[in-house]
Structures are given as structure tokens and as C-alpha cells.
Design an enzyme around this catalytic site. Structure first.
Site, mmCIF file in Angstrom:
data_model
loop_
_atom_site.group_PDB
_atom_site.id
_atom_site.type_symbol
_atom_site.label_atom_id
_atom_site.label_comp_id
_atom_site.label_asym_id
_atom_site.label_seq_id
_atom_site.Cartn_x
_atom_site.Cartn_y
_atom_site.Cartn_z
ATOM 1 N N ILE A 190 -4.307 6.759 6.168
ATOM 2 C CA ILE A 190 -5.246 6.471 4.911
ATOM 3 C C ILE A 190 -3.081 5.874 4.222
ATOM 4 C CG2 ILE A 190 -6.066 7.416 2.814
ATOM 5 C CD1 ILE A 190 -7.821 9.453 4.022
ATOM 6 N N GLY A 191 -3.815 4.274 3.559
ATOM 7 C CA GLY A 191 -3.324 4.160 2.952
ATOM 8 C C GLY A 191 -3.548 2.932 1.499
ATOM 9 N N CYS A 247 3.650 7.201 10.020
ATOM 10 C CA CYS A 247 3.606 7.429 8.544
ATOM 11 C C CYS A 247 4.798 8.766 8.745
ATOM 12 C CB CYS A 247 1.908 8.901 8.455
ATOM 13 S SG CYS A 247 1.382 7.276 8.748
ATOM 14 N N ARG A 281 1.204 -1.289 0.236
ATOM 15 C CA ARG A 281 -0.183 0.181 0.220
ATOM 16 C C ARG A 281 1.140 1.198 0.020
ATOM 17 N NH1 ARG A 281 1.646 1.978 4.293
ATOM 18 N NH2 ARG A 281 1.442 0.991 6.343
ATOM 19 N N GLY A 282 0.387 2.311 -0.153
ATOM 20 C CA GLY A 282 0.636 3.640 -0.242
ATOM 21 C C GLY A 282 1.509 3.776 1.763
ATOM 22 N N GLY A 283 1.772 5.041 1.589
ATOM 23 C CA GLY A 283 2.629 5.470 3.165
ATOM 24 C C GLY A 283 3.709 4.577 3.553
ATOM 25 N N TYR A 296 5.118 3.722 7.928
ATOM 26 C CA TYR A 296 4.782 2.984 8.972
ATOM 27 C C TYR A 296 3.991 3.389 9.268
ATOM 28 C CZ TYR A 296 9.332 0.310 8.976
ATOM 29 O OH TYR A 296 9.896 -0.654 8.587
ATOM 30 N N THR A 297 2.893 2.770 10.163
ATOM 31 C CA THR A 297 1.393 2.950 10.665
ATOM 32 C C THR A 297 1.296 1.782 11.650
ATOM 33 O OG1 THR A 297 -0.515 3.052 11.135
ATOM 34 C CG2 THR A 297 -0.420 1.550 9.407
ATOM 35 N N TYR A 298 0.848 2.450 12.466
ATOM 36 C CA TYR A 298 -0.492 0.906 13.904
ATOM 37 C C TYR A 298 -1.098 0.687 13.942
ATOM 38 C CZ TYR A 298 -1.550 -0.939 18.332
ATOM 39 O OH TYR A 298 -2.404 -1.000 19.444
#
Length: 215
Positions: free
Chosen positions: A150-151, A180, A69-71, A73-75
Site C-alpha cells: 500500500i502506498g 518496502c 507516493r508514500g513508502g 521500493y516496490t515491484y
């Protein structure tokens, strides 16, 4: 309108990826309906296509999944609503930028249902909340916290992955990454902002506002 599916309990990330891949392919082939899938995950980190290794500051804290996906690091974790968006973008104008903007606007409208002013920021994908009650950043700029990420990914013009909104996650779990890739600003949630919102409350608001942007 797309089908809506809410999964109870915690959905494993590999299971979610496999399901999305299969459903997106079926949508493209015309054998399945578009889908909005609402889930919660066990605690984990995901790395998007722009993730920088240095932004994973505690790699042993939770499982880490590489995604396309785009972006950055996220949790994901309990208390956070993850909204997987499997829509035919070709039938909605073939404009990826407009599609991502519509996702942001959908989140902003949903937050407004709880009298929260969510805002977008140039160069920072996602939705932000001003925190004037908190001390400003060292450079004097006002403090802002991220409430939604958002990703998305498109394959043959069908979207998957999507967005996440913090209802009542353990915000300390973000400490293992630079969310992010953005330093300085923090993260927040509906409950952190003083609103006793449940996951069911948020789900209902998402359903009410969806047709304004993807009708």
C-alpha cells in the site's frame, strides 16, 4: 459509489501517472466521479518518498520510476493486480491514517473471500500472511510473507496511487529490491499459497468487499 474501470493488457507506468494526476484534479474540481482503476503493469520498480538507494539492489533489471507516493521500493508486473484509488478523502473524514487503515482492511476482507488470513503488522504497512510451514527467521521469529503493498498520495484531499495484490506474478522479480525496505521476510501470492485464483476472481472479491469500508 465510485466508478470502476478495468484496463486490459499492460498499462505503462507513465501513462498511469498522467491519468491519475488528471483524474484526481478533476475529482477535486467536481467535474469527474471518484474512481477505482484496476490495471497490470509491465515489470518495473517504483520508489516512494521514503525509498533508500541501497534498497535498489539491481538497478538495471527493470525500469525504475521515482514517485511521490508514500513508502519505499516496490515491484509491479504481470500477474499482480494494481488498484489505483482516486477518492475524495475530505468527504470521508480528512483522516489519512484512518484512510490507509481502511485500505488495509479492504485487502484483508478481500483475501478472506479466499480463506486467506491477511494481517497487518505494526511498523510494516501492507498486508502479511503467516508461513508456519517455512523455517523461522535466524532470530527465531516466525516467517511471514507480504502479499499486498500500500502506498498512497493525497493532493488537495484527493487520493491517488493505491495498493497492489499479488495474484500470480513472477516472485523472483522482487530480487532486485528490498521490498518496502523490509529485510528477512519474503513475498507471496495467491497462487504461491496454493489457490488457483484468477485476476477476475480477485476483481470480483474487491468489488464485493469495497462497500464495507468506503460505502
Amino acid at each position: 459509489m465510485p466508478q470502476w474501470l478495468v484496463s486490459d493488457g499492460l498499462t505503462s507506468y507513465p501513462e498511469a501517472l498522467a491519468f491519475m494526476e488528471e483524474r484526481a484534479a478533476a475529482i477535486r474540481e467536481g467535474t469527474a466521479q471518484e474512481l477505482i482503476w484496476l490495471v497490470e503493469h509491465p515489470p518495473l520498480y517504483t520508489a516512494g518518498t521514503s525509498a533508500r538507494p541501497a534498497d535498489l539492489t539491481d538497478p538495471n533489471r527493470f525500469p525504475v520510476y521515482q514517485t511521490r507516493r508514500g513508502g519505499q521500493y516496490t515491484y509491479h508486473g504481470p500477474g499482480q493486480r494494481v488498484v489505483y484509488v482516486m477518492l475524495d478523502v475530505a468527504a470521508r473524514g480528512r483522516d489519512v491514517r484512518a484512510f490507509v487503515r481502511a485500505l488495509e482492511e479492504w485487502v484483508i476482507a478481500t483475501l478472506a473471500e479466499f480463506n486467506i488470513r491477511g494481517e497487518r503488522r505494526e511498523g510494516r504497512v501492507g498486508v502479511w500472511v503467516a508461513r508456519p510451514e517455512k523455517p523461522p527467521l535466524p532470530n527465531g521469529s516466525p516467517r511471514e510473507d507480504k502479499i499486498a503493498a500500500i502506498g498512497v498520495r493525497l493532493r488537495r484531499w484527493v487520493s491517488f496511487h493505491g495498493l497492489s495484490i499479488n495474484v500470480e506474478p513472477d516472485l523472483s522479480h522482487y530480487d532486485g529490491i528490498v521490498p518496502c525496505g523490509i529485510s528477512g521476510h519474503g513475498v507471496t501470492s495467491l497462487v504461491d499459497l496454493g489457490l488457483p485464483v484468477t485476476m477476475a476472481d480477485l476483481d470480483a472479491a474487491l468489488a464485493r468487499t469495497f462497500p464495507r469500508f468506503f460505502g
